[in-house]
Design an enzyme around this catalytic site. Structure first.
Site: not given
Ligand code: CP
Length: 315
Positions: A59-60, A137, A87, A109
């Protein structure tokens, strides 16, 4: 259009009530835009936004990307699983390399609480937190409150919202508590005591271990997902005896909902564990605004990006 009191969006804790109301007012206008046949406006033309997702999202991530495209921004997407982070590149080096390609804003995120704040203090760009571990959030809380406002009206004073479930691991719960309280609502957190942080009363919320008491008290129940991925390395339930017992005590089904003498509004931030914290017939009922929340996410994220872009001197 007004201005936010902050250059970045790290958490709702940093926003004023006026900031939240400005975001809602701006989102009202963008919601009207995205319901037109031509859903795009040129507001962020020539602005480049990088979406950095170090943790899974449906969703986000899609909602930010759509919001950016509806505002005519140029968009680049970065997923940690296919990047040079694998890496050993550091977060700051990764972001500075992306910024060297003339990126104006970063949506991120990250699984670590505090990652967005850490970055905002070390790189020269606007940072939008799309969820940082168990911390905050903010755009989820904004779209949740915006959806309550749409359903029940703009006056939050005396409005009662119960947040049910895994409060301990939930950035959605913390951001919702800050947002709803700033708007004037009362908040109750509900769940097994093992999933409610000690001293959470210090945030001014009511606490209950009884789902039925909470449902009888509230106007809105926000059912949180059980976050098995944050409960420990063995990926098994660790904070209650079994999922079956959790569902019996804290899962919302039609029988519990229909036993109330009023019609409450049901929310869930997604992704849903159908049959665990919420039954399918409740999630899909006319009392549920779960898909309205998702729809409103695009307008809210358009508003946040548009208002933060003001500090780039382009609005
Ligand atoms: N509500 C929410 O943050 O969903 P995603 O994890 O799919 O983005």
């Amino acid at each position: 259009m007004g201005q936010l009191s902050t250059r970045h969006l790290i958490g709702i804790k940093d926003l004023t009530k006026e900031d939240i109301e400005l975001i809602f007012k701006t989102a009202d206008e963008f919601k009207e835009v995205i319901n037109r046949p031509i859903k795009k406006v040129p507001s962020l033309r020539d602005t480049t936004i990088a979406n950095l997702f170090f943790e899974n999202s449906t969703r986000t991530r899609l909602s930010f990307e759509l919001a950016e495209k509806r505002l005519s921004a140029d968009v680049v997407n970065f997923s940690a699983s296919s990047s040079s982070v694998k890496k050993g590149e550091t977060l700051i080096d990764t972001v500075n390399n992306i910024l060297a390609m003339k990126v104006d804003m970063v949506v991120m995120r990250h699984p670590d609480p505090g990652a967005a704040k850490f970055l905002s203090e070390r790189v020269k760009t606007v940072i939008v937190n799309a969820g940082d571990g168990t911390h905050e959030h903010p755009t989820q809380a904004l779209l949740d409150a915006f959806s309550i406002r749409e359903k029940l009206g703009a006056d939050f004073k005396g409005r009662k919202v119960a947040i049910v479930g895994d409060i301990m691991h939930s950035r959605v719960a913390i951001s919702n508590i800050y947002c709803l309280q700033k708007l004037g609502a009362e908040v109750m957190v509900v769940g097994p005591s093992t999933m409610i942080p000690k001293n959470i009363e210090s945030l001014g919320v009511k606490v209950s271990n009884s789902l039925m008491d909470a449902l009888n008290w509230c106007d809105v129940a926000n059912m949180l997902r059980i976050q098995l991925e944050r409960q420990g390395d063995d990926k098994d339930v660790a904070f209650f005896p079994s999922l079956r017992e959790y569902t019996m005590l804290y899962g919302l089904d039609k029988e519990k909902l229909n036993s109330l003498d009023k019609k409450i509004t049901i929310m869930h931030p997604g992704p849903i564990n159908r049959g665990i914290e919420i039954s399918s017939d409740v999630a899909d009922s006319d009392q549920s605004i779960i898909l309205n929340q998702v729809e409103n996410g695009v307008a809210i994220r358009m508003a946040v990006l548009y208002l933060l872009a003001g500090s780039l001197g382009r609005n």
